[in-house]
Design a protein around this motif. Structure first.
Motif, mmCIF file in Angstrom:
data_model
loop_
_atom_site.group_PDB
_atom_site.id
_atom_site.type_symbol
_atom_site.label_atom_id
_atom_site.label_comp_id
_atom_site.label_asym_id
_atom_site.label_seq_id
_atom_site.Cartn_x
_atom_site.Cartn_y
_atom_site.Cartn_z
ATOM 1 N N SER A 36 0.835 -1.191 0.000
ATOM 2 C CA SER A 36 0.000 0.000 0.000
ATOM 3 C C SER A 36 0.871 1.243 0.000
ATOM 4 O O SER A 36 2.074 1.181 0.284
ATOM 5 C CB SER A 36 -0.913 0.017 1.229
ATOM 6 N N THR A 37 0.254 2.366 -0.318
ATOM 7 C CA THR A 37 0.982 3.632 -0.327
ATOM 8 C C THR A 37 1.511 3.969 1.052
ATOM 9 O O THR A 37 2.647 4.431 1.204
ATOM 10 C CB THR A 37 0.064 4.759 -0.831
ATOM 11 N N ILE A 41 5.429 4.621 2.017
ATOM 12 C CA ILE A 41 5.889 5.898 2.572
ATOM 13 C C ILE A 41 6.588 5.669 3.911
ATOM 14 O O ILE A 41 7.615 6.282 4.207
ATOM 15 C CB ILE A 41 4.720 6.886 2.712
ATOM 16 N N ASN A 42 6.037 4.777 4.743
ATOM 17 C CA ASN A 42 6.694 4.461 6.012
ATOM 18 C C ASN A 42 8.071 3.847 5.787
ATOM 19 O O ASN A 42 9.042 4.189 6.475
ATOM 20 C CB ASN A 42 5.824 3.504 6.833
ATOM 21 N N LYS A 70 2.405 -0.557 -10.007
ATOM 22 C CA LYS A 70 0.959 -0.335 -9.983
ATOM 23 C C LYS A 70 0.354 -0.858 -8.683
ATOM 24 O O LYS A 70 -0.522 -0.227 -8.102
ATOM 25 C CB LYS A 70 0.316 -1.015 -11.194
ATOM 26 N N GLU A 71 0.840 -2.032 -8.249
ATOM 27 C CA GLU A 71 0.341 -2.570 -6.993
ATOM 28 C C GLU A 71 0.710 -1.657 -5.827
ATOM 29 O O GLU A 71 -0.085 -1.396 -4.935
ATOM 30 C CB GLU A 71 0.913 -3.971 -6.765
ATOM 31 N N LEU A 80 -0.370 11.368 -3.383
ATOM 32 C CA LEU A 80 0.201 11.286 -2.047
ATOM 33 C C LEU A 80 1.715 11.139 -2.101
ATOM 34 O O LEU A 80 2.457 11.863 -1.424
ATOM 35 C CB LEU A 80 -0.422 10.113 -1.280
ATOM 36 N N ILE A 81 2.193 10.182 -2.922
ATOM 37 C CA ILE A 81 3.637 9.964 -3.015
ATOM 38 C C ILE A 81 4.316 11.153 -3.680
ATOM 39 O O ILE A 81 5.405 11.578 -3.283
ATOM 40 C CB ILE A 81 3.926 8.656 -3.786
ATOM 41 N N ARG A 82 3.687 11.716 -4.732
ATOM 42 C CA ARG A 82 4.295 12.865 -5.405
ATOM 43 C C ARG A 82 4.442 14.040 -4.449
ATOM 44 O O ARG A 82 5.480 14.706 -4.422
ATOM 45 C CB ARG A 82 3.437 13.265 -6.609
#
Length: 292
Positions: A36-37, A41-42, A70-71, A80-82
Motif C-alpha cells: 500500500s501507499t 511511505i513508512n 501499480k500494486e 500522495l507519493i508525489r
C-alpha cells in the motif's frame, strides 16, 4: 512469517523493499506489511531516517516492475507519493519501457539476492519465522552484501586492502563478524538468535558462490587471455573463510606449464599481522588488480 496470537500462532505475509545506492553500491532492505501507499511511505521514511535523504530515486519499467509499481502505486500520478517526494526535494525517474538493461547496476544485486532468498526460504518452508527473526535476518543479509569487495585500494603490496560499500557507509575498515559457533540446520529449530545465524551463514555461502562467479566470467576460449602475473592483487576463493571475510593476496610466484600457460601460483596473504604463502590453482583466485 509467523506472529504470535492469543490462540497460538498465525501466518502473515511480508514484502522486502530493496534500495541500492548508485554511488557506493550499498544495499538497504526494508520490510513492509502490505503493498500500500502508506506502507511504502513508512518504509521510505525509515530509509531516509537511517541513511539520510535522497535527491533522486530510479526504477525500471520492465513488465514485472511496472506491475509492482501499480500494486504499490509508486508512480508520479499518485498524488500522495508525489507530494511527499516534493516536500523532501526528491524526484522519481522511471527508465524507458523495455529497457531493463539500463538498470543493470541494481538488477544484478536484486536478482542474485532474490534467487538465494527464494531457494533458502523454500528449503526452510517448515520453519516459521517471526517478524523479529525475519527483520534481523534481513539486517544480516544487508551486512553480507555490503561487505563485498568493490576494488582494491591499497598501494602496499604486502597488505592489500579492499574497498567495500560498508567501508564507505560506516568509515570503518572491518566488517561485522559472525558470532562464534557452528550454526548448522539443526539450529533452525532452536533459539531465535541461532536461527538467524544459521540463515545468515546459509545466505553467506550461497552469496559468495553467486557473487564470485560474476567477478570472473569464463567464456569459451576463442581468444588468448593474459596469464596471471607476479604482482597481481587477487581474491582467494576460500571455502573456510568466515562470514564477511574476503581474503586478499598478492601473487608472488607463477608456475608456467609446458604450453606457457600459468595454472598455479603462490599467493601471499597477511592475516593478523602474519604473512603466509599458499599454493593455489588459478581457478581458486580472482584477479582484482593486474600488475600492469
Amino acid at each position: 512469517m509467523t506472529r504470535r496470537t492469543r490462540g497460538g500462532a498465525a501466518d502473515s505475509k511480508r514484502w522486502a523493499l530493496l534500495f541500492t545506492c548508485m554511488s557506493t553500491r550499498a544495499v538497504h532492505i526494508e520490510l513492509i506489511e502490505s503493498m500500500s501507499t502508506d506502507s511504502f511511505i513508512n518504509a521510505l521514511r525509515r530509509f531516509f531516517s537511517v541513511r539520510g535523504p535522497a535527491k533522486l530515486l530510479r526504477s525500471d519499467r520492465g513488465t514485472n516492475f511496472v506491475g509492482a509499481s501499480k500494486e504499490l502505486r509508486i508512480n508520479t500520478d499518485d498524488t500522495l507519493i508525489r507530494k511527499y517526494l516534493q516536500e523532501k526535494g526528491c524526484s522519481w525517474v522511471f527508465n524507458p519501457p523495455h529497457a531493463s538493461h539500463m538498470g543493470g547496476s541494481w538488477e544484478r544485486l536484486i536478482g542474485v539476492a532474490r534467487r538465494i532468498l527464494d531457494a533458502m526460504l523454500l528449503q526452510t518452508g517448515s520453519v516459521r519465522l517471526t517478524h523479529e527473526v525475519l527483520s534481523t535476518f534481513m539486517a544480516e543479509v544487508m551486512a553480507i552484501i555490503n561487505a563485498r569487495p568493490l576494488v582494491s585500494v591499497s598501494t602496499d603490496p604486502d597488505m592489500p586492502a579492499v574497498l567495500t560499500p560498508s567501508m564507505l557507509l560506516t568509515q570503518k575498515m572491518s566488517a561485522v563478524s559472525a558470532p562464534p559457533g557452528n550454526f548448522d540446520t539443526a539450529q533452525l529449530f532452536g533459539k531465535q538468535w541461532k536461527q538467524v545465524q544459521c540463515l545468515a551463514d546459509t545466505f553467506w555461502k550461497r552469496w559468495k558462490g553467486e557473487y564470485l562467479s560474476t567477478l570472473q566470467s569464463r567464456r569459451k576460449w576463442t581468444q588468448d587471455k593474459p596469464n596471471v602475473k607476479e604482482g597481481d592483487v587477487v581474491l582467494l576463493k576460500d571455502s573456510q573463510a568466515h562470514r564477511n571475510e574476503w581474503p586478499m593476496g598478492l601473487v608472488v610466484k607463477t608456475f608456467p606449464s609446458s604450453d606457457k600457460r600459468v595454472r598455479k601460483v603462490e599467493v601471499r596473504i597477511v592475516k593478523d599481522g602474519t604473512a603466509k604463502v599458499f599454493l593455489r590453482p588459478v581457478t581458486e583466485i580472482v584477479v582484482l588488480l593486474a600488475e600492469s
